[in-house]
Design a protein around this motif. Structure first.
Motif, PDB file in Angstrom:
ATOM      1  N   ASP A  35       0.784  -1.224   0.000  1.00  0.00           N
ATOM      2  CA  ASP A  35       0.000   0.000   0.000  1.00  0.00           C
ATOM      3  C   ASP A  35       0.822   1.284   0.000  1.00  0.00           C
ATOM      4  N   VAL A  36       0.193   2.307  -0.555  1.00  0.00           N
ATOM      5  CA  VAL A  36       0.562   3.699  -0.314  1.00  0.00           C
ATOM      6  C   VAL A  36      -0.402   4.134   0.781  1.00  0.00           C
ATOM      7  N   LYS A  37       0.136   4.640   1.892  1.00  0.00           N
ATOM      8  CA  LYS A  37      -0.729   5.072   2.985  1.00  0.00           C
ATOM      9  C   LYS A  37      -0.511   6.556   3.227  1.00  0.00           C
ATOM     10  N   LEU A  38      -1.592   7.306   3.122  1.00  0.00           N
ATOM     11  CA  LEU A  38      -1.565   8.745   3.367  1.00  0.00           C
ATOM     12  C   LEU A  38      -2.131   9.034   4.748  1.00  0.00           C
ATOM     13  N   HIS A  39      -1.612  10.081   5.369  1.00  0.00           N
ATOM     14  CA  HIS A  39      -2.135  10.496   6.669  1.00  0.00           C
ATOM     15  C   HIS A  39      -3.575  10.972   6.462  1.00  0.00           C
ATOM     16  N   TYR A  46       2.773  11.155   3.609  1.00  0.00           N
ATOM     17  CA  TYR A  46       2.806   9.705   3.462  1.00  0.00           C
ATOM     18  C   TYR A  46       3.237   9.037   4.761  1.00  0.00           C
ATOM     19  N   MET A  48       5.092   5.928   6.244  1.00  0.00           N
ATOM     20  CA  MET A  48       6.054   4.908   5.811  1.00  0.00           C
ATOM     21  C   MET A  48       5.859   3.591   6.572  1.00  0.00           C
ATOM     22  N   TYR A  64       5.059   0.245   4.633  1.00  0.00           N
ATOM     23  CA  TYR A  64       4.264   0.454   3.418  1.00  0.00           C
ATOM     24  C   TYR A  64       5.164   0.650   2.198  1.00  0.00           C
ATOM     25  N   SER A  67       4.316   3.609  -0.175  1.00  0.00           N
ATOM     26  CA  SER A  67       4.730   4.912   0.356  1.00  0.00           C
ATOM     27  C   SER A  67       6.229   5.103   0.210  1.00  0.00           C
ATOM     28  N   HIS A  70       7.153   5.720  -3.414  1.00  0.00           N
ATOM     29  CA  HIS A  70       6.702   7.037  -3.858  1.00  0.00           C
ATOM     30  C   HIS A  70       7.619   8.145  -3.339  1.00  0.00           C
ATOM     31  N   VAL A  71       7.996   8.056  -2.072  1.00  0.00           N
ATOM     32  CA  VAL A  71       8.777   9.126  -1.449  1.00  0.00           C
ATOM     33  C   VAL A  71      10.286   8.951  -1.650  1.00  0.00           C
ATOM     34  N   THR A  87      12.944   4.275   9.686  1.00  0.00           N
ATOM     35  CA  THR A  87      11.526   4.035   9.954  1.00  0.00           C
ATOM     36  C   THR A  87      11.330   2.793  10.817  1.00  0.00           C
TER      37      THR A  87
END
Length: 122
Positions: A35-39, A46, A48, A64, A67, A70-71, A87
């Motif tokens: 997954d990409v997990k957004l706050h 994002y 992590m 994730y 995430s 992406h970052v 992380t």
């Protein structure tokens, strides 16, 4: 682009360096999700990884992949792995504090997010 298998391999390397005490009562282990997990309250932020202590699933750390890619996907492997290490150790700190009945890092994280919210989402 780092695959989920690349991330697993890097995390295995990092995990092998950690003391056995870190793993105490982490029955769910470290899970890598695609997954990409957004706050939920901060657009563009994002997540992590996170630490979970749930009665039904036990204690676990989730990382994730989406995430991270992406970052940090543009970074060379050693820097990408350094971000993973940072992380993972952050989430292990949540775990160890939870075992000790402490909440210092949780409070620090909330204050940091509140500062970010004030500075970027007035």
């Amino acid at each position: 682009m780092y695959t989920i298998d690349d991330m697993h391999a890097m995390l295995d390397t990092i995990a092998a360096e950690l003391p056995d005490a870190f793993w105490e009562k982490l029955h769910g282990g470290v899970i890598v999700l695609p997954d990409v997990k957004l706050h939920p309250g901060l657009p563009g932020v994002y997540i992590m990884g996170d630490y979970s202590c749930r009665r039904d699933y036990g204690r676990s750390i989730r990382m994730y992949h989406g995430s991270f890619v992406h970052v940090h996907g543009h970074l060379p492997p050693e820097q990408f792995q350094a971000q993973l290490r940072h992380t993972l150790l952050h989430e292990f700190t949540h775990h160890l504090e939870s075992l000790a009945g402490e909440r210092g890092l949780e409070i620090q994280d909330k204050l940091q997010l509140e500062r970010y919210r004030r500075n970027h989402h007035p």
